[in-house]
Write a protein that holds these residues in place. Sequence first.
Motif, PDB file in Angstrom:
ATOM      1  N   SER A  16       0.861  -1.187   0.000  1.00 31.13           N
ATOM      2  CA  SER A  16       0.000   0.000   0.000  1.00 31.13           C
ATOM      3  C   SER A  16       0.896   1.234   0.000  1.00 31.13           C
ATOM      4  CB  SER A  16      -0.901   0.002   1.243  1.00 31.13           C
ATOM      5  OG  SER A  16      -1.809  -1.076   1.195  1.00 31.13           O
ATOM      6  N   CYS A  18       0.776   4.252   0.902  1.00 29.54           N
ATOM      7  CA  CYS A  18       0.917   5.098   2.097  1.00 29.54           C
ATOM      8  C   CYS A  18       1.964   4.538   3.064  1.00 29.54           C
ATOM      9  CB  CYS A  18      -0.418   5.267   2.813  1.00 29.54           C
ATOM     10  SG  CYS A  18      -1.184   3.711   3.303  1.00 29.54           S
ATOM     11  N   LEU A  19       2.217   3.208   3.005  1.00 30.58           N
ATOM     12  CA  LEU A  19       3.197   2.592   3.906  1.00 30.58           C
ATOM     13  C   LEU A  19       4.629   2.908   3.489  1.00 30.58           C
ATOM     14  CD1 LEU A  19       1.467  -0.885   4.380  1.00 30.58           C
ATOM     15  CD2 LEU A  19       1.618   0.948   6.069  1.00 30.58           C
ATOM     16  N   THR A  20       4.806   3.383   2.259  1.00 31.83           N
ATOM     17  CA  THR A  20       6.153   3.744   1.802  1.00 31.83           C
ATOM     18  C   THR A  20       6.470   5.213   2.089  1.00 31.83           C
ATOM     19  OG1 THR A  20       5.497   4.420  -0.423  1.00 31.83           O
ATOM     20  CG2 THR A  20       5.948   2.070  -0.089  1.00 31.83           C
ATOM     21  N   HIS A  30       0.511  10.092   5.417  1.00 31.18           N
ATOM     22  CA  HIS A  30       1.034   8.771   5.034  1.00 31.18           C
ATOM     23  C   HIS A  30       1.134   7.921   6.296  1.00 31.18           C
ATOM     24  CE1 HIS A  30       4.969   9.481   6.896  1.00 31.18           C
ATOM     25  NE2 HIS A  30       4.906  10.721   6.402  1.00 31.18           N
ATOM     26  N   LYS A  31       1.549   6.677   6.157  1.00 31.64           N
ATOM     27  CA  LYS A  31       1.721   5.772   7.302  1.00 31.64           C
ATOM     28  C   LYS A  31       3.042   5.029   7.132  1.00 31.64           C
ATOM     29  CE  LYS A  31      -2.111   6.069   9.819  1.00 31.64           C
ATOM     30  NZ  LYS A  31      -2.152   6.204  11.281  1.00 31.64           N
ATOM     31  N   ARG A  32       4.118   5.770   6.886  1.00 34.11           N
ATOM     32  CA  ARG A  32       5.409   5.166   6.564  1.00 34.11           C
ATOM     33  C   ARG A  32       5.791   4.068   7.561  1.00 34.11           C
ATOM     34  NH1 ARG A  32      10.874   5.443   7.449  1.00 34.11           N
ATOM     35  NH2 ARG A  32      12.175   5.453   5.578  1.00 34.11           N
ATOM     36  N   SER A  33       6.145   2.906   7.020  1.00 32.34           N
ATOM     37  CA  SER A  33       6.533   1.769   7.858  1.00 32.34           C
ATOM     38  C   SER A  33       8.047   1.614   7.845  1.00 32.34           C
ATOM     39  CB  SER A  33       5.883   0.482   7.335  1.00 32.34           C
ATOM     40  OG  SER A  33       6.502  -0.657   7.915  1.00 32.34           O
ATOM     41  N   CYS A  36       9.109  -2.107   7.090  1.00 32.20           N
ATOM     42  CA  CYS A  36       9.027  -2.472   5.672  1.00 32.20           C
ATOM     43  C   CYS A  36      10.168  -1.855   4.882  1.00 32.20           C
ATOM     44  CB  CYS A  36       7.689  -2.026   5.082  1.00 32.20           C
ATOM     45  SG  CYS A  36       6.291  -3.020   5.646  1.00 32.20           S
ATOM     46  N   MET A 110      -2.476  -1.890   4.141  1.00 33.08           N
ATOM     47  CA  MET A 110      -2.754  -0.910   5.192  1.00 33.08           C
ATOM     48  C   MET A 110      -3.978  -1.320   5.992  1.00 33.08           C
ATOM     49  SD  MET A 110      -2.088   1.865   6.742  1.00 33.08           S
ATOM     50  CE  MET A 110      -3.099   2.499   8.091  1.00 33.08           C
ATOM     51  N   GLU A 154      -1.214  -7.597   6.586  1.00 33.42           N
ATOM     52  CA  GLU A 154      -1.275  -6.183   6.987  1.00 33.42           C
ATOM     53  C   GLU A 154       0.010  -5.804   7.693  1.00 33.42           C
ATOM     54  OE1 GLU A 154      -6.042  -5.379   7.668  1.00 33.42           O
ATOM     55  OE2 GLU A 154      -4.750  -5.602   9.413  1.00 33.42           O
ATOM     56  N   GLU A 155       0.459  -4.608   7.419  1.00 28.99           N
ATOM     57  CA  GLU A 155       1.689  -4.125   8.054  1.00 28.99           C
ATOM     58  C   GLU A 155       1.568  -4.178   9.573  1.00 28.99           C
ATOM     59  OE1 GLU A 155       4.263  -1.041   9.901  1.00 28.99           O
ATOM     60  OE2 GLU A 155       2.079  -0.977   9.735  1.00 28.99           O
TER      61      GLU A 155
END
Length: 323
Positions: A16, A18-20, A30-33, A36, A110, A154-155
Amino acid sequence: MGDKVKDEQRIPVGISACLTGEEVRYNGGHKRSRYCLEVLGERFAFEPFCPELEAGLGVPREPIRMVGLEGEEPRVVGTRDPELDVSERLSTVSREFIARHRHLRGFILMKGSPSCGLERVKVYRPDNGMPSHSDAGAFVRELRRHFPELPLEEEARMNDAVLRENFITRVYAYDDWKRHLEDTPSYHELLQFHSRQKYQLMAHDVEAYRELGRYLADASKQPLEVSMAHYLERFMTALARPATRKSHANALMHVFGYLKTALDGETKQDLLAAIDDYRQGHVHLAVPIRLLSHYLKRHGSDYIRAQTYLNPHPYELGLRNTI
């Protein structure tokens, strides 16, 4: 974390967007992981995708949610304007993405998203707007419908060590399949794949292990593509079931059986004690695996040393040090 993996050796995995760190969420965030990007990013070549952006919903945008009654496919509509129905658009862009991305080995999603949520995404009643039940997001439903063998996670769920190890095991197992059977499909390659994945399969689902062994005994009587499709679907479904300490201990005992005659009594007792310590929760899986691998290097047959169960993913990820 060891030597940097060359770009061409990294495994293609969807994520997803937004995770990047891409600012594609409805509110422009965003939801940076970190896990990941900084850990898995050394091994995976991430291919970001945001179904909502692809469906023409801008940034920022009106939030969307799933609406429907239990037992029916939910619609995806605006939270403020229910006339904004993006169900068909999301379905179309999802199917187009799948058609272009058959090379992927997994997808990291996400949590809670009406498009990308893997599970437990709220579905609201159309009459009173109250939460009614939960479902998977619209993109995930299309993935399951048209790309069911693809490993999904899911992350947020990867904070759980068992789920994290399970997902990455599935990604590497699917990569093994893609690399060895996709370009040169044959009954021989199918049997070789099963042979090296045998104890991995046993650790996850002993019934599937028996069932697929029986199936392959007669598989050559069917068209190759039929046998391969059936095998892959059953194999990936079995691996999606997280292994337990009990099922791991069972697989470890089977691997140990290949060393019985080669080792002295004291060494055998040490190995059995390590397996039992693991089964009882006193040590992590890495402990009996390292011991077994040590003796298999010296005394094991080519068959048992080739088992992916002993080394299903890069050692540097340390995944078996936490389960």
